[in-house]
Every structure is written in C-alpha cells, then in structure tokens.
Design a protein around this motif. Structure first.
Motif, PDB file in Angstrom:
ATOM      1  N   GLN A 182      -3.891   8.234  -5.990  1.00 18.60           N
ATOM      2  CA  GLN A 182      -4.846   9.293  -5.654  1.00 18.60           C
ATOM      3  C   GLN A 182      -4.219  10.242  -4.647  1.00 18.60           C
ATOM      4  OE1 GLN A 182      -8.089   9.924  -6.870  1.00 18.60           O
ATOM      5  NE2 GLN A 182      -7.775  11.831  -5.733  1.00 18.60           N
ATOM      6  N   GLN A 183      -4.222  11.530  -4.972  1.00 15.92           N
ATOM      7  CA  GLN A 183      -3.705  12.554  -4.082  1.00 15.92           C
ATOM      8  C   GLN A 183      -4.824  13.100  -3.230  1.00 15.92           C
ATOM      9  OE1 GLN A 183      -0.339  13.318  -4.177  1.00 15.92           O
ATOM     10  NE2 GLN A 183      -0.576  14.590  -2.346  1.00 15.92           N
ATOM     11  N   VAL A 184      -4.669  13.051  -1.914  1.00 15.31           N
ATOM     12  CA  VAL A 184      -5.642  13.611  -0.974  1.00 15.31           C
ATOM     13  C   VAL A 184      -4.876  14.517  -0.019  1.00 15.31           C
ATOM     14  CG1 VAL A 184      -7.420  13.135   0.734  1.00 15.31           C
ATOM     15  CG2 VAL A 184      -7.013  11.506  -1.139  1.00 15.31           C
ATOM     16  N   GLY A 185      -4.898  15.805  -0.279  1.00 15.27           N
ATOM     17  CA  GLY A 185      -4.110  16.726   0.524  1.00 15.27           C
ATOM     18  C   GLY A 185      -2.636  16.414   0.374  1.00 15.27           C
ATOM     19  N   LYS A 186      -1.964  16.153   1.497  1.00 19.26           N
ATOM     20  CA  LYS A 186      -0.542  15.822   1.455  1.00 19.26           C
ATOM     21  C   LYS A 186      -0.297  14.325   1.313  1.00 19.26           C
ATOM     22  CE  LYS A 186       1.206  19.749   4.110  1.00 19.26           C
ATOM     23  NZ  LYS A 186       2.078  20.154   5.249  1.00 19.26           N
ATOM     24  N   LEU A 187      -1.351  13.546   1.233  1.00 21.42           N
ATOM     25  CA  LEU A 187      -1.233  12.089   1.192  1.00 21.42           C
ATOM     26  C   LEU A 187      -1.524  11.570  -0.215  1.00 21.42           C
ATOM     27  CD1 LEU A 187      -0.784   9.613   3.093  1.00 21.42           C
ATOM     28  CD2 LEU A 187      -3.272   9.452   3.238  1.00 21.42           C
ATOM     29  N   ASN A 188      -0.629  10.740  -0.709  1.00 20.57           N
ATOM     30  CA  ASN A 188      -0.862  10.061  -1.984  1.00 20.57           C
ATOM     31  C   ASN A 188      -1.007   8.572  -1.713  1.00 20.57           C
ATOM     32  OD1 ASN A 188       0.291   8.548  -4.572  1.00 20.57           O
ATOM     33  ND2 ASN A 188      -0.469  10.541  -5.236  1.00 20.57           N
ATOM     34  N   VAL A 189      -2.136   7.996  -2.150  1.00 26.87           N
ATOM     35  CA  VAL A 189      -2.427   6.583  -1.928  1.00 26.87           C
ATOM     36  C   VAL A 189      -2.221   5.831  -3.237  1.00 26.87           C
ATOM     37  CG1 VAL A 189      -4.144   4.904  -1.171  1.00 26.87           C
ATOM     38  CG2 VAL A 189      -4.096   7.182  -0.131  1.00 26.87           C
ATOM     39  N   PHE A 190      -1.459   4.743  -3.160  1.00 20.16           N
ATOM     40  CA  PHE A 190      -1.125   3.960  -4.350  1.00 20.16           C
ATOM     41  C   PHE A 190      -1.621   2.531  -4.178  1.00 20.16           C
ATOM     42  CE2 PHE A 190       1.935   0.963  -6.298  1.00 20.16           C
ATOM     43  CZ  PHE A 190       1.812   1.327  -7.638  1.00 20.16           C
ATOM     44  N   ALA A 191      -2.258   1.996  -5.217  1.00 17.65           N
ATOM     45  CA  ALA A 191      -2.703   0.600  -5.210  1.00 17.65           C
ATOM     46  C   ALA A 191      -2.435   0.001  -6.583  1.00 17.65           C
ATOM     47  CB  ALA A 191      -4.178   0.494  -4.863  1.00 17.65           C
ATOM     48  N   ASP A 192      -2.055  -1.282  -6.592  1.00 17.84           N
ATOM     49  CA  ASP A 192      -1.660  -1.953  -7.834  1.00 17.84           C
ATOM     50  C   ASP A 192      -2.058  -3.419  -7.695  1.00 17.84           C
ATOM     51  OD1 ASP A 192      -0.336  -3.267  -9.899  1.00 17.84           O
ATOM     52  OD2 ASP A 192       1.519  -2.129  -9.680  1.00 17.84           O
ATOM     53  N   LEU A 193      -2.987  -3.856  -8.511  1.00 18.20           N
ATOM     54  CA  LEU A 193      -3.476  -5.234  -8.452  1.00 18.20           C
ATOM     55  C   LEU A 193      -3.209  -5.915  -9.778  1.00 18.20           C
ATOM     56  CD1 LEU A 193      -6.951  -4.599  -6.737  1.00 18.20           C
ATOM     57  CD2 LEU A 193      -4.774  -5.161  -5.631  1.00 18.20           C
ATOM     58  N   GLN A 194      -2.552  -7.069  -9.745  1.00 24.10           N
ATOM     59  CA  GLN A 194      -2.250  -7.806 -10.972  1.00 24.10           C
ATOM     60  C   GLN A 194      -2.653  -9.265 -10.808  1.00 24.10           C
ATOM     61  OE1 GLN A 194       1.750  -9.214 -11.831  1.00 24.10           O
ATOM     62  NE2 GLN A 194       1.675  -8.323 -13.890  1.00 24.10           N
ATOM     63  N   TYR A 195      -3.255  -9.796 -11.872  1.00 23.19           N
ATOM     64  CA  TYR A 195      -3.553 -11.230 -11.925  1.00 23.19           C
ATOM     65  C   TYR A 195      -2.811 -11.794 -13.133  1.00 23.19           C
ATOM     66  CZ  TYR A 195      -6.099 -15.648 -12.032  1.00 23.19           C
ATOM     67  OH  TYR A 195      -6.423 -16.982 -12.006  1.00 23.19           O
ATOM     68  N   ARG A 196      -2.016 -12.835 -12.891  1.00 28.71           N
ATOM     69  CA  ARG A 196      -1.160 -13.380 -13.951  1.00 28.71           C
ATOM     70  C   ARG A 196      -1.378 -14.878 -14.059  1.00 28.71           C
ATOM     71  NH1 ARG A 196       4.782 -14.840 -13.783  1.00 28.71           N
ATOM     72  NH2 ARG A 196       5.405 -14.990 -15.969  1.00 28.71           N
ATOM     73  N   THR A 229       0.178 -25.290 -14.995  1.00 27.06           N
ATOM     74  CA  THR A 229      -0.531 -24.013 -15.019  1.00 27.06           C
ATOM     75  C   THR A 229      -0.302 -23.303 -13.697  1.00 27.06           C
ATOM     76  OG1 THR A 229      -2.243 -24.864 -16.507  1.00 27.06           O
ATOM     77  CG2 THR A 229      -2.763 -22.880 -15.248  1.00 27.06           C
ATOM     78  N   PHE A 230       0.053 -22.033 -13.760  1.00 26.05           N
ATOM     79  CA  PHE A 230       0.253 -21.224 -12.559  1.00 26.05           C
ATOM     80  C   PHE A 230      -0.685 -20.026 -12.619  1.00 26.05           C
ATOM     81  CE2 PHE A 230       4.267 -23.270 -13.610  1.00 26.05           C
ATOM     82  CZ  PHE A 230       4.629 -23.865 -12.410  1.00 26.05           C
ATOM     83  N   ARG A 231      -1.319 -19.745 -11.497  1.00 21.89           N
ATOM     84  CA  ARG A 231      -2.183 -18.572 -11.382  1.00 21.89           C
ATOM     85  C   ARG A 231      -1.706 -17.753 -10.192  1.00 21.89           C
ATOM     86  NH1 ARG A 231      -5.579 -22.708 -13.175  1.00 21.89           N
ATOM     87  NH2 ARG A 231      -6.787 -22.159 -15.059  1.00 21.89           N
ATOM     88  N   PHE A 232      -1.315 -16.518 -10.450  1.00 19.14           N
ATOM     89  CA  PHE A 232      -0.729 -15.678  -9.412  1.00 19.14           C
ATOM     90  C   PHE A 232      -1.528 -14.389  -9.246  1.00 19.14           C
ATOM     91  CE2 PHE A 232       3.385 -17.590 -11.177  1.00 19.14           C
ATOM     92  CZ  PHE A 232       3.413 -18.610 -10.229  1.00 19.14           C
ATOM     93  N   PHE A 233      -1.778 -14.030  -8.001  1.00 21.71           N
ATOM     94  CA  PHE A 233      -2.364 -12.734  -7.675  1.00 21.71           C
ATOM     95  C   PHE A 233      -1.282 -11.920  -6.982  1.00 21.71           C
ATOM     96  CE2 PHE A 233      -4.944 -10.091  -4.593  1.00 21.71           C
ATOM     97  CZ  PHE A 233      -5.329  -9.157  -5.545  1.00 21.71           C
ATOM     98  N   ASN A 234      -0.938 -10.783  -7.571  1.00 14.50           N
ATOM     99  CA  ASN A 234       0.183  -9.968  -7.091  1.00 14.50           C
ATOM    100  C   ASN A 234      -0.305  -8.572  -6.703  1.00 14.50           C
ATOM    101  OD1 ASN A 234       2.047 -12.072  -7.803  1.00 14.50           O
ATOM    102  ND2 ASN A 234       1.930 -11.389  -9.934  1.00 14.50           N
ATOM    103  N   PRO A 235      -0.771  -8.383  -5.462  1.00 17.96           N
ATOM    104  CA  PRO A 235      -1.211  -7.056  -5.028  1.00 17.96           C
ATOM    105  C   PRO A 235      -0.060  -6.209  -4.485  1.00 17.96           C
ATOM    106  CG  PRO A 235      -1.677  -8.662  -3.318  1.00 17.96           C
ATOM    107  CD  PRO A 235      -1.041  -9.423  -4.461  1.00 17.96           C
ATOM    108  N   LYS A 236      -0.146  -4.917  -4.669  1.00 14.84           N
ATOM    109  CA  LYS A 236       0.808  -3.967  -4.095  1.00 14.84           C
ATOM    110  C   LYS A 236       0.031  -2.746  -3.625  1.00 14.84           C
ATOM    111  CE  LYS A 236       3.214  -5.947  -7.756  1.00 14.84           C
ATOM    112  NZ  LYS A 236       2.615  -6.460  -8.998  1.00 14.84           N
ATOM    113  N   ALA A 237       0.501  -2.128  -2.558  1.00 10.75           N
ATOM    114  CA  ALA A 237      -0.148  -0.928  -2.050  1.00 10.75           C
ATOM    115  C   ALA A 237       0.853  -0.110  -1.272  1.00 10.75           C
ATOM    116  CB  ALA A 237      -1.342  -1.291  -1.167  1.00 10.75           C
ATOM    117  N   GLY A 238       0.615   1.201  -1.186  1.00  8.89           N
ATOM    118  CA  GLY A 238       1.513   2.049  -0.428  1.00  8.89           C
ATOM    119  C   GLY A 238       0.982   3.457  -0.308  1.00  8.89           C
ATOM    120  N   ILE A 239       1.636   4.240   0.512  1.00  6.28           N
ATOM    121  CA  ILE A 239       1.265   5.635   0.702  1.00  6.28           C
ATOM    122  C   ILE A 239       2.516   6.497   0.704  1.00  6.28           C
ATOM    123  CG2 ILE A 239      -0.872   5.172   1.963  1.00  6.28           C
ATOM    124  CD1 ILE A 239       0.679   5.690   4.558  1.00  6.28           C
TER     125      ILE A 239
END
Length: 715
Positions: A416-430, A447-457
């Motif tokens: 999401q672009q907000v002015g000069k700032l771009n916010v990034f989010a990425d959520l994965q469940y595997r 059995t393996f259950r993984f939650f792999n979150p990522k975020a950045g600006i």
C-alpha cells in the motif's frame, strides 16, 4: 545426487475466469497479463527486499553450454562450483553461504526443488537458459513462494514470453574438453490468437576432470492461446542426462599438486592387483515437466492465474562395488564365497503434481495478491544388483522404500502506497505432511505446520532514492537425508534487512545490511554420505550478519561497470564437538562454506552498437569446510576472471542476423578449488586404547584457462 520428480495440478476452479474476447492484444497488454504468471512469487521494485533481475538479453552472450548456476556466478553473494570442473554437468550455487537445498527455486511459479532432498539439479534441464525470458534472485527470506522454505535465497525463472513475430534460431558452440552444444529453436509468432515455440538441444563435454563426461539432451515446447484478456499457456520441457560421476574430489595432496584431473570414482583393483576404472559409473536421469497456466484479466483492477503442473522423473546411478557381502544384498553365497565384487543400480522413480493459484487486485497505490498451492510428491527408492563376479542374479531388489509428501500453503501479500511511504505485508501458512521409510531410519509420519509472516516499509526520499526495512520469518522441514543422519528438527529463521536504493538514468546502487538469526539451522558438517551428498546437522543457535553492495554505473555511453561486494560474519553459537572422546564447547565457530568476503565485477565495453566486450571478475574469500574451525578444513580464497565477446552482424536478407560469441574462462589460468569436504572420525593407536580424532579433507579442482565459442543464426 538428484532426485527426479513429476508434477501435476488440480485447480482452484473458483479462480478460473471465462474467456472474454477473441481479438488480438497489443504487445504491452500481453506482457501485463503474462506478469501475473510470476507475480505471486516475485518481488517488485517498491518491495523492501534485496533482489536482482536478469533478462534474457543479459543471459545470451555467455549462454554457450554452461549450466544456470554458472551463468549466475557474478550476482551478489553468489558462489558457484561444479563437479566436472568446467561448468557443465552437476553444478551448484550457494547464496549467503546457503546451499541449493536452502534456495527456493520456481519455474513459472511452480516448485522445482526436489521434495525430499530439497535440492535443485539443473543438469536435468540442459540448455534451459535458451528458453528463459527472465530470472529473479531474491536474497534472504524474500516473499512467500511455493515449495521448500527459502533460507538463503529464492530463485524464480520465467520461460519464454509471447513472441509477436515468427523466428528460427540455429546455435552451435564448441570449446575446451571436447565441449559441443547444438540448439535448434523456432516460434510461429502470434497469429489468430495462437502461438507456438519449441527448442531441442544437445550438449556433450568430456569435462575437465578425468572421465567426468556429460551427455545431455534438453527440449522445450509451448502452445499459447492469447486474447485481449486471456492467456492460456501449455508448456512441456525437460531433459535426459548421463554423466560420469566425479563426486569424490581429491584427497591426495600429491595428486592435487601434480595430477589435478584425477578421478577416483569407479576405481577398483582387478584379480591381478591392477587398478582399473569401471566404465559405466554413471548417473542417468530423465525428467519431464508439464505446465498449464490460465492467466485472466477480469477487470481493469483484477487479474487471476491458476496453474496445473506435473513432473515425471525416473533414473538411477550405477556403481561398481568391491568385496560386498552377499547377505547385504539379499543374495545367496557362492559356495564358500561370502563376498563379491558387484554392480548395483540405485533408482529413484518420482511423481510431483499439484496446483498453484493467485488472485491479484491492483491500483496505482494498492497491490494485493491472494494465492497458494497444493502439491503432492510420490517417490520410490529402490536398489538392484545387476552383476556379481560369480553370477548374474535374477531381478533382485535389495531395498524398496518410499517417500510421500503433501505440501499446502496459502498466502496474502499486500503493498500500500501512502504518500512517500509504501507498506508491505506478507502472511503465509504452510502445512507439510511427510511419510517415508528407509533402510537407515524407521517409518516416518510427520506433520509440520509453519506460519511465515513478513513485513516491511519503503520510504521514497526523492525521485532517485529510497530506504527500506524488512523483517521476515521462515521455517523449513528436514530433508530425507537429515532423517537418515538423525537431524530431524525443523529450522527457523528470523531475517532482518535494511537498505538504501538509488537509481537514475546513469547508475543503480543498492546497499543492503542483513542479519539472519537461526534456530536449529542445518549446517553442512563438511562430510559427504555414500552417494556424494553433503551431511548436515542441527547447530542450535547461529547467525549471519553482513552487508551487500550491488551497483551498475554507466561511466560513458560505451562503458558500463557492475561491481558488487558482500562482507559478512557467519557464526555458530556455543558449538559442541566431540574431540578425542571428550564433548567440548568450542564457543562461536564459523559456519561451514560461508566466506566472509565475496566480490564480483563486470566491465562492459561497447565500442560500436554491434560489439560488446565484457571482462568479469570474481573473488571468493577463505572459507571453512567444517564447523570446528580446524586449520585443515580451510578452503583457500581464489580469484577468477572471464572474458566475453559478442558481435552481432545484421543482414536482414533471409538471415536476420548472425551472432558470434566467445568466452574465455579463467583467463589468467588460476589454479584453484571452489569446493571441498572435511570429515572427522575417532580411532585409537595406543595400548590401552585412547580415542584420537582423525581429520581428513578433499577438494574439487576447477579448470584452468578454457574457452567456448559459438555462432547463432537467426531467421
């Protein structure tokens, strides 16, 4: 060793759109829809992720037969090596010290890593670079993707994009070590909404190392239906390889100095005490990939992609073994003889199939992707004895095992672009479901259950520069070999990235700092198993801390320089090792195969439009081949340089153009080893016995100065 696989996909039919229009589409619109095919796994310019894009035009001048890892050798943080010593056959790459089983590789968004070994074997896709449109290498955890978790990097390869006009290419190259490459490719161009492209390739090489020959066949075919809002791509590609094994390296220091091409694989002693070499100590694999992609532009803001895939793989490696016990192979003794020389084949017969899908909502300020994948792997592992020195057995399987794996993941990515700032989010469940058995471990049903979150600006400072910050978590399940070695803990990685980007019409610079914090990282011990694959073990806590600088600078209208450098420290914390029978805390030790300094550079000079001359240099710093900082385990630093010349003669009379290419590898004839192994074992030499730890090493010599030269006729 490579596992062959097969893949097919079931669709998420809710994402399948209706074909809207039958009119041909402008070239830019076709490209826009095609990008959906890879948008689910690729990073975009505003994402806070370090990555490098490589186009087909950048690949072409050096594409004279060497495998994809070697073609990517000069990218930041990349180290490459090859068993045969000259870049053809079994080739490997590491990124930030992480080997190929920790680099997530996708082909058009479809997982390529073998499900059990998690390795990637480009030897099964000979000359695949000739059918690529582009490559993206993400360093670190990156964005969510399908398949095994990315613990060093993600590598995404996109095959040929739509071609508006018909073409035909005939390419031939020759080189050192009797290397030959022959490629025939053609495309119909887009007519009445339909298009086809095809390629067949043959590559042969004796290799730098003795008997390390390669005999490779590859192919590619696609059939495309393209309208204003829809692209349907049916793709088939694959290959067949036969390579003489050269995985032993050299342990003999005298031979390393004076007989660097010596290959001990296949060596045995005959009945008269003479050293002989078995002529068919070879690896033989067939791998065929089938993909069906449906890309749809639903509205001006919504696009979708669904893919079905199926990969079929089958093959074996053949070995001569001395003095083996009949009983170990479920064979009857021959009279009073309980042991025999024999020839065995160890087979892999694998199927891999599934679906990937994504739905993309995009406006000038908002980019959201919802997607996932469901994939299934079915593998058969079995061994056969085909000859003994006393008799030829009937069909005999001395082991018959399996490995089945289901892998399901869902993700949501938003920018999401907000002015000069771009916010990034990425959520994965595997979710990973693994069932297997082996002669080396009991039945597995994990059995393996993984939650792999990522975020950045990303913050835009001005029209030319921006800064970014990123945090991501990745989890990864053990490999089949890890179960066999007793290292069965899943791994966890926390990845911090902080960077600065500058770009204008004359220069690009990306300065990126990273801190990768691991729990139970599976680090290479330096040892090899009985089929030449690295042995790994959980190391507890460990980290990689470093700085990457990547740049491209247009010095003049005719001169471009592209330097990159990676400086890092890579440590195991409180590493324990049993030396001389005593378990000892060695404190912080260096992680194996992780050089602290990597430098690459490419200077390109184009005196006229048709001529391009590139001088490429790579420096790889000293690295340890084990985790105990043993002096004997040091792999010395090395520097290599290549000279690449490319000239295009445009004719436009029947033949559109003729391209002449030349590549001189290791132009200064450096003597070096790019890989090796380190092992320890306990023995006693005293009475009463005292345990003593013995160390051993081996190295993989690489070729001195060698060349490849090619000619391409384009019609």
């Amino acid at each position: 060793m490579q596992l062959l696989k097969k893949s097919v996909t079931l669709g998420a039919l809710c994402f399948l759109p209706i074909v809207l229009s039958a009119q041909e589409q402008p070239k830019d619109s076709v490209k826009q829809i095609e990008e959906v095919l890879i948008s689910g796994v690729r990073a975009k310019e505003k994402n806070p992720i370090p990555f490098t894009n490589v186009s087909k035009a950048q690949i072409a001048p050096r594409n004279l037969g060497q495998d994809i890892p070697i073609l990517l050798n000069y990218l930041p943080s990349v180290v490459t090596t090859t068993d045969a010593g000259a870049g053809i056959g079994y080739t490997y790459m590491r990124v930030r010290g992480s080997d190929g089983s920790r680099i997530n590789v996708t082909l058009n968004g479809i997982p390529f890593n073998d499900s059990e070994s998690q390795g990637t074997f480009f030897v099964n896709l000979p000359d695949f670079a000739s059918s690529l449109e582009s490559i993206q290498l993400q360093r670190g955890v990156g964005t969510s993707t399908s398949g095994a978790g990315a613990f060093g990097a993600s590598l995404n390869l996109q095959t040929k994009a739509s071609q508006q006009n018909g073409y035909a290419d005939i390419s031939n190259s020759i080189g050192s070590f009797s290397t030959r490459k022959h490629t025939l490719a053609f495309g119909t161009g887009l007519h009445n909404n339909f298009e086809m492209n095809a390629r067949v390739s043959k590559i042969e090489s004796d290799g730098y190392i003795d008997r390390a020959s390669s005999n490779l066949f590859g192919y590619y075919f696609d059939a495309n239906y393209i309208t204003k809002n829809t692209i349907i791509k049916a793709i088939a590609f694959g290959g067949k390889e036969k390579t003489y094994q050269s995985w032993n390296g050299l342990e003999d220091e005298e031979k390393l100095r004076n007989d660097r091409t010596y290959n001990s694989v296949g060596q045995y002693t005959d009945e008269f005490g003479n050293i002989q070499f078995y002529g068919n100590e070879t690896d033989n694999y067939w791998q065929n990939h089938f993909q069906l992609h449906w890309n749809q532009k639903l509205t001006s803001k919504w696009q979708s992609n669904v893919a079905l895939h199926y990969t079929l793989g089958k093959g074996y490696f053949e070995q001569y073994r001395e003095d083996e016990a009949f009983a170990d192979y479920l064979l009857p003794d021959f009279g009073s003889n309980t042991t025999t020389d024999l020839v065995r084949k160890r087979w892999l017969d694998n199927d891999f199939f599934g679906t990937t899908f994504s739905l993309n909502y995009k406006t000038p300020n908002t980019d959201v992707i919802i997607g996932g994948a469901a994939n299934k792997y079915q593998g058969k592992h079995y061994g056969e004895v085909v000859w003994t020195q006393f008799y030829v057995p009937n069909t005999n399987r001395y082991y018959d095992n399996f490995g089945n794996k289901n892998d399901v993941n869902f993700y949501t990515k938003a920018s999401q672009q907000v002015g000069k700032l771009n916010v990034f989010a990425d959520l994965q469940y595997r979710m990973v479901f693994y069932q297997a058995n082996s002669i080396k471990f009991n039945d597995v049903n994990d059995t393996f259950r993984f939650f792999n979150p990522k975020a950045g600006i990303t913050y835009t400072l001005n029209t030319a520069s921006s800064i970014y910050g990123y945090f991501g978590i990745a989890n990864k399940e053990p490999r089949r070999d890890d179960y066999e070695n007793g290292s069965i803990k899943p791994e966890r990685l926390q990845d911090f990235e902080l960077g600065y980007k500058f770009r204008n019409n004359k220069a690009f610079v990306n300065i990126n700092a990273f801190y990768m914090r691991y729990k139970d990282q599976l680090v290479a011990t330096g040892a090899l198993n009985d089929v030449g694959s690295p042995v790994f073990e959980n190391s507890g806590k460990s980290y990689r801390l470093g700085l990457e600088i990547e740049s491209s600078i247009k010095v003049t209208e005719k001169i471009m320089v592209q330097p990159n450098v990676t400086v890092s420290t890579n440590k195991n914390e409180d590493f324990y090792f049993q030396r001389d029978g005593v378990l000892t805390n060695l404190g912080n030790t260096n992680i194996a195969y992780s050089p602290n300094l990597i430098i690459g550079n490419n200077i390109t000079f184009a005196p006229i439009k048709a001529l391009q001359i590139s001088f490429l240099t790579k420096f790889v710093g000293e690295q340890y081949m084990g985790n105990i900082d043993a002096e004997k385990s040091v792999l010395p630093d090395y520097t290599t340089s290549d000279l690449n010349i490319n000239y295009e003669w445009k004719i436009n009379k029947g033949i559109k153009s003729i391209v002449f290419s030349g590549l001189i590898n290791n132009i200064f004839d450096r003597v070096y080893e790019s890989n090796g192994y380190f092992y320890t074992y306990d023995d006693d030499f005293s009475n009463p016995p005292a345990i003593t730890t013995i160390e051993g090493v081996g190295f993989y010599p690489q070729a001195g100065i060698n060349f490849l030269a090619g000619i391409n006729l384009r019609f």
